[in-house]
Design an enzyme around this catalytic site. Structure first.
Site: not given
Length: 664
Positions: A34, A145
């Site tokens: 990310m 996640d």
């Protein structure tokens, strides 16, 4: 994203920002799919982890919307095994968020270095992570996640990272290129099959996490992603080595059917009972119906040394001086009319002063308003030819004093640009047509920041002002030879020529407050005890499922509509208000009701006329609820206009107050 194991701060790389929001960046903690995690320090010297999203994702409008929503939801998540969100700016050129910094290795590094967890520490990990997921799910957030890299083995117990942010990063099962997102071995069967990723998917990953912690192996093995996916969807997990009493809970988390999986709350309680059995001797045992809190059990069963990192360089604590009102020069062109005077308000002041920047020379405000220049002038008048304090100018900056300023000549002055960082409005990649030039006026103790390329909207002025204030304060803390006191922002790209849009004393403004508010006369419905802000407004814009809140909001909006336009049904009237351009929202954190209208074209008199009605109706509604319900929490209100400036939402706060100080 996750921090590097052990929490060691790595050196910053070329191109890394010097500052993100209010945080000075001193290095890197890690990076991931990310973005990058930076090590930062806030103005009080508190260590934080600042996570910056990759530019490619930041350019995706859908990603920004999801990221914004999940950041807002994540502010509601509270739990002893979570790392709280401190601040975020999903609307910045490069979105970022900041969390508390927690030292310690990640679970995968801990297992790699010290082997699988055993005994009470294993049960403490299972309990703490399940408890964290229960808190996340209760707040309506899905982690998406859960994996060893996102669990920190902190000295006080396990800490789960990045709750909700993975959800924001991906709202679908595949990316636009058709590649499955997620980490093989931690993806649930239903996510492989249909893209579904709810709380049950988090629990599947939790089961794999606990199995990994107990054995050092992934329960469905490693290898090629497609091979792992096949075993996840069709094979049985390898749980050899998981303690028998814990194995049953893990098996229930790893079943193929998500409807049959154990919930996070149930898993947390069952693991707590197992942990209690492991730590009975330490805590003295549980007797009768007494239940030892999970947090105490986790602490008793945990065995991690206290860690510190000498590579953190924390600046010395700063003194906290009383803030006073600081005059700001800002103008927004409305057609061909003169600019509108705005002011910056700081805590502990009365009515803020204002000054127009339509002309180069400014009129000195009355000393009674508390303006910085007025206070200096008043002291000078009283003392006659009193000698000025070091770095203090005797009068407001003008375009002439800006033109007198010179370029940097010494190391401290050359460090100013780096101390200010890049930020959204100095980022050459995000804003290639925007340039900046920093000059200095030593005799006046002023630093000038001049921008060109395109005219700055108010939100840009506000952000640049905070960047300058924070950067200059940091620089002055470690560079005693830096003798400056004030900074001045000059916009050279305005249609009517260069103009001073901001002036501030960065040494006095200890919090670098840059809230822009309308300069309304005293007694017009503004409270001096508190001020509304953008953070509260964003929280109020999140739809609520509270029936009482919905009822009050609907009734209040209808009363404002009725009072504002009476029986008129002329919807094409430029002053018409309806649900499409006026809203009511509640911020549960600060317990403030926000009323906002999207009418950027309204002139000042129309804005104030509407604000008076909205403020009075808001006060009446809140007072009625507080009278009827003893536990009604909302007793304050804020009224504002939302307006777009070059694609950015600006806020013109017009009225704010509480039920204690508005008219009966």
């Amino acid at each position: 994203m996750s921090t590097v194991s052990g929490g060691r701060v790595l050196p910053a790389l070329p191109g890394d920002p010097a500052r993100i929001g209010p945080y000075r960046i001193i290095g890197r903690l890690g990076s991931g799919g990310m973005g990058t995690v930076h090590a930062g320090i806030d103005p009080q010297g508190v260590r934080v982890a600042v996570k910056v999203i990759h530019a490619a994702q930041a350019e995706d409008a859908e990603f920004r919307a999801r990221f914004r929503r999940e950041v807002q939801l994540s502010t509601r998540v509270q739990g002893p095994c979570l790392i709280p969100l401190l601040a975020a700016d999903p609307d910045a050129a490069v979105p970022w968020l900041a969390t508390e910094y927690t030292p310690g290795p990640t679970l995968n590094r801990h297992v790699s270095d010290r082997g699988p967890l055993t005994g009470a520490m294993l049960y403490a990990l299972a309990t703490g992570t399940a408890q964290a997921l229960a808190a996340i799910h209760e707040a309506g957030v899905v982690h998406r996640d859960v994996k060893p890299q996102n669990v920190i083995q902190a000295p006080a117990g396990p800490r789960v990272l990045d709750f909700g942010i993975a959800h924001a990063a991906d709202g679908t099962s595949v990316t636009r290129t058709g590649v499955m997102t997620g980490t093989p071995g931690w993806i649930s069967p239903e996510h492989y099959r249909t893209g579904a990723a709810g709380p049950a998917a988090d629990m599947f990953a939790w089961g794999a996490l606990v199995a990994y912690a107990a054995t050092g192996r992934l329960p469905f093995g490693a290898g090629a992603p497609d091979a792992v996916a096949f075993r996840v969807m069709s094979g049985e997990p390898d749980l050899d080595g998981v303690p028998a009493e814990l194995r049953g809970i893990v098996e229930q988390a790893l079943v193929k059917d998500p409807a049959e999986r154990v919930t996070a709350a149930d898993a947390a309680e069952r693991c707590r009972l197992l942990l209690a059995g492991q730590t009975t001797q330490v805590l003295g045992g549980e007797t009768g119906h007494a239940v030892t809190p999970a947090s105490e059990l986790i602490t008793a069963g945990w065995d991690m040394p206290t860690l510190d990192d000498p590579t953190w360089h924390v600046p010395p604590a700063r003194s906290r001086k009383r803030l006073y009102a600081l005059t700001v020069m800002a103008a927004i062109a409305v057609g061909s009319a003169a600019g509108i005077a705005l002011s910056v308000a700081t805590p502990g002041t009365g009515s803020p002063s204002a000054r127009s920047s339509a002309t180069e020379a400014a009129t000195e405000p009355d000393a009674a308003t508390g303006g910085a220049a007025a206070q200096r002038q008043q002291r000078s008048d009283e003392a006659g030819t009193r000698r000025r304090e070091p770095g203090e100018s005797s009068e407001e900056a003008t375009l002439d004093t800006w033109r007198e300023a010179r370029p940097a000549r010494n190391k401290a002055e050359n460090d100013v640009h780096g101390a200010m960082g890049t930020g959204a409005w100095l980022d050459p990649e995000a804003y290639p047509d925007l340039d900046s030039r920093i000059t200095f006026h030593p005799d006046r103790g002023e630093v000038y920041v001049a921008t060109g390329g395109h005219e700055l909207p108010p939100v840009a002025v506000q952000e640049l002002a905070q960047l300058a204030c924070l950067g200059l304060r940091d620089l002055s803390s470690y560079s005693p030879d830096f003798a400056y006191r004030e900074y001045v922002l000059v916009d050279t790209a305005r249609e009517d020529g260069p103009g001073i849009v901001w002036e501030d004393d960065f040494r006095a403004n200890t919090n670098c407050e840059t809230s822009i508010t309308d300069s309304t006369p005293p007694g017009a419905g503004q409270s001096d005890d508190w001020r509304p802000g953008e953070t509260g407004l964003r929280a109020a814009q999140i739809p609520s499922d509270d029936e009482d809140v919905i009822r009050v909001a609907d009734a209040l909006a209808n009363r404002i509509f009725s009072e504002w336009q009476g029986n008129s049904r002329i919807t094409d009237d430029p002053d018409w208000l309806g649900h499409e351009n006026m809203s009511v929202g509640f911020d549960p954190g600060t317990q403030v009701v926000y009323v906002w209208a999207k009418k950027p074209g309204w002139d000042r008199s129309t804005r104030h006329a509407w604000a008076e009605i909205a403020a009075q109706e808001s006060c009446d509604a809140l007072r009625a609820e507080a009278t009827e319900w003893a536990n009604w929490p909302y007793t304050r209100y804020a009224v504002l206009i939302l307006e777009e400036q070059d694609g950015d939402d600006g806020q013109d706060f017009l009225r704010w107050g509480s039920i204690d100080d508005c008219a009966v």
